[in-house]
Design a protein around this motif. Structure first.
Motif, PDB file in Angstrom:
ATOM      1  N   LEU A 163       1.045  -1.305   0.023  1.00 46.08           N
ATOM      2  CA  LEU A 163       0.045  -0.012  -0.014  1.00 46.08           C
ATOM      3  C   LEU A 163       0.885   1.298  -0.151  1.00 46.08           C
ATOM      4  CD1 LEU A 163      -2.865  -1.111   2.710  1.00 46.08           C
ATOM      5  CD2 LEU A 163      -2.676  -1.320   0.180  1.00 46.08           C
ATOM      6  N   GLU A 164       2.294   1.282   0.312  1.00 48.95           N
ATOM      7  CA  GLU A 164       2.940   2.429   0.456  1.00 48.95           C
ATOM      8  C   GLU A 164       3.275   3.120  -0.985  1.00 48.95           C
ATOM      9  OE1 GLU A 164       7.522   3.877   1.938  1.00 48.95           O
ATOM     10  OE2 GLU A 164       6.518   2.149   2.645  1.00 48.95           O
ATOM     11  N   ARG A 165       2.984   4.167  -1.120  1.00 46.34           N
ATOM     12  CA  ARG A 165       3.327   5.103  -2.345  1.00 46.34           C
ATOM     13  C   ARG A 165       4.240   6.250  -2.067  1.00 46.34           C
ATOM     14  NH1 ARG A 165       1.158   0.852  -3.422  1.00 46.34           N
ATOM     15  NH2 ARG A 165      -0.696   0.575  -4.759  1.00 46.34           N
ATOM     16  N   LYS A 166       4.352   7.283  -3.029  1.00 50.27           N
ATOM     17  CA  LYS A 166       5.162   8.279  -2.902  1.00 50.27           C
ATOM     18  C   LYS A 166       4.834   9.269  -2.006  1.00 50.27           C
ATOM     19  CE  LYS A 166       7.476  11.892  -5.438  1.00 50.27           C
ATOM     20  NZ  LYS A 166       7.761  12.486  -6.953  1.00 50.27           N
ATOM     21  N   TYR A 167       3.882   9.766  -1.990  1.00 55.93           N
ATOM     22  CA  TYR A 167       3.118  10.921  -1.176  1.00 55.93           C
ATOM     23  C   TYR A 167       2.539  10.336   0.215  1.00 55.93           C
ATOM     24  CZ  TYR A 167       3.993  13.651  -5.105  1.00 55.93           C
ATOM     25  OH  TYR A 167       4.494  14.147  -6.348  1.00 55.93           O
ATOM     26  N   GLY A 168       2.423   9.090   0.313  1.00 59.21           N
ATOM     27  CA  GLY A 168       1.416   8.437   1.339  1.00 59.21           C
ATOM     28  C   GLY A 168       1.104   7.026   1.400  1.00 59.21           C
ATOM     29  N   VAL A 169       0.156   6.515   2.081  1.00 59.61           N
ATOM     30  CA  VAL A 169      -0.071   4.967   2.005  1.00 59.61           C
ATOM     31  C   VAL A 169      -1.434   5.077   1.479  1.00 59.61           C
ATOM     32  CG1 VAL A 169      -0.343   3.038   3.363  1.00 59.61           C
ATOM     33  CG2 VAL A 169       1.578   4.674   3.534  1.00 59.61           C
ATOM     34  N   ILE A 170      -1.920   4.384   0.454  1.00 64.61           N
ATOM     35  CA  ILE A 170      -3.370   3.938  -0.026  1.00 64.61           C
ATOM     36  C   ILE A 170      -3.998   3.337   1.315  1.00 64.61           C
ATOM     37  CG2 ILE A 170      -2.523   4.316  -2.275  1.00 64.61           C
ATOM     38  CD1 ILE A 170      -3.191   1.256  -2.597  1.00 64.61           C
ATOM     39  N   ARG A 171      -5.231   3.605   1.427  1.00 63.56           N
ATOM     40  CA  ARG A 171      -6.099   2.883   2.440  1.00 63.56           C
ATOM     41  C   ARG A 171      -6.104   1.270   2.011  1.00 63.56           C
ATOM     42  NH1 ARG A 171     -11.372   6.527   3.347  1.00 63.56           N
ATOM     43  NH2 ARG A 171     -11.742   5.764   1.141  1.00 63.56           N
ATOM     44  N   TYR A 172      -6.556   0.957   0.881  1.00 60.21           N
ATOM     45  CA  TYR A 172      -6.597  -0.409   0.382  1.00 60.21           C
ATOM     46  C   TYR A 172      -6.546  -0.226  -1.319  1.00 60.21           C
ATOM     47  CZ  TYR A 172     -11.369   1.166   0.111  1.00 60.21           C
ATOM     48  OH  TYR A 172     -12.578   1.975  -0.166  1.00 60.21           O
ATOM     49  N   GLU A 173      -6.192  -1.520  -1.808  1.00 61.61           N
ATOM     50  CA  GLU A 173      -6.177  -1.602  -3.098  1.00 61.61           C
ATOM     51  C   GLU A 173      -7.609  -1.325  -3.838  1.00 61.61           C
ATOM     52  OE1 GLU A 173      -4.535  -5.533  -3.568  1.00 61.61           O
ATOM     53  OE2 GLU A 173      -2.406  -4.578  -3.753  1.00 61.61           O
ATOM     54  N   ASN A 179      -9.993   8.974  -6.511  1.00 63.86           N
ATOM     55  CA  ASN A 179      -9.041   8.424  -7.223  1.00 63.86           C
ATOM     56  C   ASN A 179      -9.224   8.822  -8.950  1.00 63.86           C
ATOM     57  OD1 ASN A 179      -8.307   6.048  -9.450  1.00 63.86           O
ATOM     58  ND2 ASN A 179      -8.516   4.607  -7.597  1.00 63.86           N
ATOM     59  N   GLN A 180      -8.083   9.460  -9.339  1.00 58.75           N
ATOM     60  CA  GLN A 180      -8.048   9.964 -10.606  1.00 58.75           C
ATOM     61  C   GLN A 180      -6.991   8.935 -11.355  1.00 58.75           C
ATOM     62  OE1 GLN A 180      -7.499  13.983 -11.049  1.00 58.75           O
ATOM     63  NE2 GLN A 180      -9.251  14.544  -9.736  1.00 58.75           N
ATOM     64  N   GLY A 181      -7.200   7.812 -11.451  1.00 60.57           N
ATOM     65  CA  GLY A 181      -6.433   6.901 -12.330  1.00 60.57           C
ATOM     66  C   GLY A 181      -5.682   5.827 -11.313  1.00 60.57           C
ATOM     67  N   SER A 182      -5.555   6.180 -10.227  1.00 66.93           N
ATOM     68  CA  SER A 182      -4.987   5.319  -9.119  1.00 66.93           C
ATOM     69  C   SER A 182      -5.337   5.962  -7.668  1.00 66.93           C
ATOM     70  CB  SER A 182      -3.479   5.434  -9.127  1.00 66.93           C
ATOM     71  OG  SER A 182      -3.015   6.498  -8.703  1.00 66.93           O
ATOM     72  N   GLU A 183      -5.277   4.964  -6.722  1.00 60.55           N
ATOM     73  CA  GLU A 183      -5.852   5.150  -5.321  1.00 60.55           C
ATOM     74  C   GLU A 183      -4.929   6.716  -4.779  1.00 60.55           C
ATOM     75  OE1 GLU A 183      -5.384   0.801  -5.936  1.00 60.55           O
ATOM     76  OE2 GLU A 183      -4.025   2.294  -6.037  1.00 60.55           O
ATOM     77  N   ALA A 184      -5.635   7.243  -3.862  1.00 59.42           N
ATOM     78  CA  ALA A 184      -5.218   8.407  -3.253  1.00 59.42           C
ATOM     79  C   ALA A 184      -4.289   8.078  -2.278  1.00 59.42           C
ATOM     80  CB  ALA A 184      -6.513   9.343  -2.487  1.00 59.42           C
ATOM     81  N   GLU A 185      -3.420   8.795  -1.729  1.00 58.91           N
ATOM     82  CA  GLU A 185      -2.266   8.679  -1.236  1.00 58.91           C
ATOM     83  C   GLU A 185      -2.374   9.381   0.158  1.00 58.91           C
ATOM     84  OE1 GLU A 185       1.414   8.717  -3.316  1.00 58.91           O
ATOM     85  OE2 GLU A 185       0.346   8.105  -5.193  1.00 58.91           O
ATOM     86  N   TRP A 186      -2.586   8.555   1.293  1.00 61.21           N
ATOM     87  CA  TRP A 186      -2.727   9.119   2.669  1.00 61.21           C
ATOM     88  C   TRP A 186      -1.702   9.693   3.466  1.00 61.21           C
ATOM     89  CZ3 TRP A 186      -7.968   9.794   4.842  1.00 61.21           C
ATOM     90  CH2 TRP A 186      -9.008   9.647   4.092  1.00 61.21           C
ATOM     91  N   CYS A 187      -1.486  10.991   3.502  1.00 61.81           N
ATOM     92  CA  CYS A 187      -0.305  11.552   4.356  1.00 61.81           C
ATOM     93  C   CYS A 187       0.171  10.854   5.377  1.00 61.81           C
ATOM     94  CB  CYS A 187      -0.170  12.788   4.144  1.00 61.81           C
ATOM     95  SG  CYS A 187      -0.436  13.819   2.644  1.00 61.81           S
ATOM     96  N   VAL A 242      -0.214  19.541   7.127  1.00 64.11           N
ATOM     97  CA  VAL A 242      -0.042  18.314   6.387  1.00 64.11           C
ATOM     98  C   VAL A 242      -1.638  18.029   5.674  1.00 64.11           C
ATOM     99  CG1 VAL A 242       0.455  15.947   6.592  1.00 64.11           C
ATOM    100  CG2 VAL A 242       1.594  17.822   8.158  1.00 64.11           C
ATOM    101  N   PRO A 243      -1.619  17.834   4.512  1.00 63.88           N
ATOM    102  CA  PRO A 243      -2.926  17.346   3.895  1.00 63.88           C
ATOM    103  C   PRO A 243      -3.446  15.913   4.381  1.00 63.88           C
ATOM    104  CG  PRO A 243      -1.407  17.684   2.303  1.00 63.88           C
ATOM    105  CD  PRO A 243      -0.548  17.853   3.526  1.00 63.88           C
ATOM    106  N   GLU A 244      -4.725  15.884   4.052  1.00 68.69           N
ATOM    107  CA  GLU A 244      -5.259  14.484   4.342  1.00 68.69           C
ATOM    108  C   GLU A 244      -4.648  13.614   3.298  1.00 68.69           C
ATOM    109  OE1 GLU A 244      -9.643  12.564   4.560  1.00 68.69           O
ATOM    110  OE2 GLU A 244      -9.337  13.904   2.724  1.00 68.69           O
ATOM    111  N   LEU A 245      -4.483  14.013   2.300  1.00 64.83           N
ATOM    112  CA  LEU A 245      -4.166  13.060   1.277  1.00 64.83           C
ATOM    113  C   LEU A 245      -3.441  13.649  -0.056  1.00 64.83           C
ATOM    114  CD1 LEU A 245      -6.481  13.036  -1.117  1.00 64.83           C
ATOM    115  CD2 LEU A 245      -7.518  11.596   0.436  1.00 64.83           C
ATOM    116  N   TYR A 246      -3.015  12.995  -1.345  1.00 65.60           N
ATOM    117  CA  TYR A 246      -2.823  13.529  -2.620  1.00 65.60           C
ATOM    118  C   TYR A 246      -3.724  12.603  -3.500  1.00 65.60           C
ATOM    119  CZ  TYR A 246       1.120  16.225  -1.434  1.00 65.60           C
ATOM    120  OH  TYR A 246       2.137  17.333  -0.736  1.00 65.60           O
ATOM    121  N   ILE A 247      -4.421  13.506  -3.956  1.00 65.49           N
ATOM    122  CA  ILE A 247      -5.333  12.893  -5.100  1.00 65.49           C
ATOM    123  C   ILE A 247      -4.461  11.929  -5.958  1.00 65.49           C
ATOM    124  CG2 ILE A 247      -6.715  13.375  -6.987  1.00 65.49           C
ATOM    125  CD1 ILE A 247      -7.146  16.169  -5.757  1.00 65.49           C
ATOM    126  N   GLY A 248      -5.249  10.520  -6.050  1.00 66.91           N
ATOM    127  CA  GLY A 248      -4.717   9.480  -6.967  1.00 66.91           C
ATOM    128  C   GLY A 248      -4.271   9.899  -8.074  1.00 66.91           C
TER     129      GLY A 248
END
Length: 337
Positions: A237-247, A253-261, A297-303
Motif C-alpha cells: 500500500l505504500e506510495r510516494k506521497y503517502g499510503v493508500i487505504r486499500y487496493e 481516485n483519478q487513475g490510481s488510489e489516493a495516497e494518505w499522508c 499536512v494534507p489528508e491525502l494526495y489525489i490519486g
C-alpha cells in the motif's frame, strides 16, 4: 524542522469546548470521535489540558445522547442512525444526514484513550457520571456483539466484519477493565475473532491501512502478527506521497488510489513499536517530504497526481507526523549517548 508549528496548527482546529474539528476545510468542519482520539495522541504521555479537555468534551457528548446508549445497551441497532454517531457538529450535536455511523472502532478508540490516559495520569475521569458513561459504552459494545458485528469501519464505507474495528474494541475493553466492569468473556470473544481474521482486514480486503492501529497505538498483536501486518501495508500500500487505504480505493481516485499522508509517519511509528529503528528511520525522510514548512499536512494526495485535496490541514495527519518526528528524534539522541 520546527515541530512547535505543528501544535499551533492543531490549536487552530481546537474548539472552545475542547474538541477538535477534523480539518479547517469546509468539507471536514465537523467533529469525529476517532479523529479526536488520534489528534490528541501527542499530548498523552504527560498530564495535558489539551488531552483532558478533549475527552471531557466527548464525555459531555455521550451524556447528551445517553438515552440512545441506554436503548442500545439492551437492543441492537437496526438502522445506521440508531448507532452512536461517528461525527457531530462543532457544538457536539448529531447531524441529521445519512452517514455510515456504524463505527465500532470509534467507541473502542474512545475507551482506549480514556483507560490509557487515566493510567498515564490524565484527569480524564471527572466524576462518577463519567465512569457510568464508560460502563454504558462497554455494555453497548457487548449488546452489539462487536466480535461478530459488521460495521462501516474506520473509512466509513461498506458494512462488513472489520478486523481493525474488533481490535479497537478489544484494546478499549482491556484499557478500561480496571475502571468499570468488563466481562472477560467479552474480551476473549474479540480476541478469538482476531486470531481467525488476521492478518486480513475483512472479507473484501486482504490488507488495509487501518490495521496499523492494532500495532500503534493499540499494541494488541503478538510480534509475529504485528510484523506481518506492517510488512503487508508497507509492501502493498505504500506510495510516494503517502499510503493508500486499500487496493482499488475509489475515494479521490483519478487513475490510481489516493495516497494518505498520515500513512508514512504511522508506518514509522509502527516500526519504532517493533524496535526496528533502522526501518523506522527510513520513514523520517519520507515524512519530512510531505510535511510543509507551515505544518499544514494534507489528508491525502489525489490519486494519480501530485496535488493534495482540500482537507488541508488534517488534524490526524499533523498529529501523527509530529509524534513520529519527535519520537524518532528522541530515540536517535538516546542511541547517540
Amino acid at each position: 524542522m520546527n515541530t512547535n508549528e505543528a501544535i499551533k496548527v492543531l490549536d487552530r482546529m481546537r474548539l472552545s469546548n475542547g474538541a477538535y474539528t477534523a480539518s479547517l476545510s469546509q468539507d471536514y468542519s465537523f467533529v469525529w470521535i476517532r479523529d479526536i482520539v488520534y489528534t490528541v495522541l501527542p499530548f498523552m504521555q504527560k498530564p495535558s489540558e489539551r488531552y483532558e479537555k478533549a475527552y471531557h468534551a466527548l464525555f459531555d457528548l455521550f451524556k447528551t445522547y445517553e438515552w440512545k446508549i441506554d436503548i442500545h445497551r439492551q437492543k441492537r441497532p437496526v438502522y445506521l442512525f440508531e448507532y452512536i454517531h461517528s461525527r457531530y457538529s462543532t457544538d457536539l450535536k448529531e447531524i441529521p444526514v445519512e452517514w455510515g455511523h456504524a463505527q465500532n472502532d470509534a467507541i473502542g478508540a474512545f475507551l482506549w484513550g480514556v483507560g490509557e490516559g487515566f493510567r498515564l495520569g490524565q484527569k480524564v475521569i471527572r466524576d462518577e457520571k463519567d465512569l457510568e458513561i464508560v460502563q454504558k459504552l462497554v455494555d453497548y459494545l457487548d449488546c452489539l456483539q462487536y466480535w461478530q458485528a459488521k460495521d462501516n469501519g474506520m473509512w466509513e464505507e461498506n458494512m462488513e466484519l472489520h478486523t481493525s474495528s474488533i481490535g479497537a474494541c478489544v484494546a478499549g475493553l482491556h484499557a478500561v477493565k480496571m475502571l468499570v466492569n468488563v466481562k472477560e468473556e467479552t474480551i476473549k470473544k474479540g480476541e478469538e475473532t482476531l486470531r481467525f481474521l488476521l492478518p486480513r482486514e475483512s472479507e473484501s480486503k486482504d490488507t488495509d491501512l487501518a490495521l496499523l492501529s492494532l500495532v500503534y497505538p493499540y499494541r494488541i498483536l503478538d510480534r509475529k502478527t504485528a510484523l506481518k501486518v506492517v510488512e503487508n501495508v508497507s509492501s502493498k500500500l505504500e506510495r510516494k506521497y503517502g499510503v493508500i487505504r486499500y487496493e482499488n480505493d475509489q475515494y479521490y481516485n483519478q487513475g490510481s488510489e489516493a495516497e494518505w499522508c498520515f500513512g508514512l509517519p504511522w508506518l514509522g511509528l509502527c516500526y519504532l513499536e517493533l524496535g526496528l529503528f533502522n526501518k523506522a528511520i527510513g520513514y523520517l525522510e519520507k515524512t519530512e517530504a510531505i510535511v510543509p514548512e507551515n505544518w499544514e499536512v494534507p489528508e491525502l494526495y489525489i490519486g494519480g497526481t501530485n496535488v493534495p485535496n482540500g482537507n488541508t490541514p488534517l488534524a490526524w495527519s499533523v498529529a501523527l507526523s509530529y509524534l513520529f518526528i519527535n519520537r524518532i528524534g528522541k530515540v536517535s539522541d538516546e542511541k547517540a549517548t
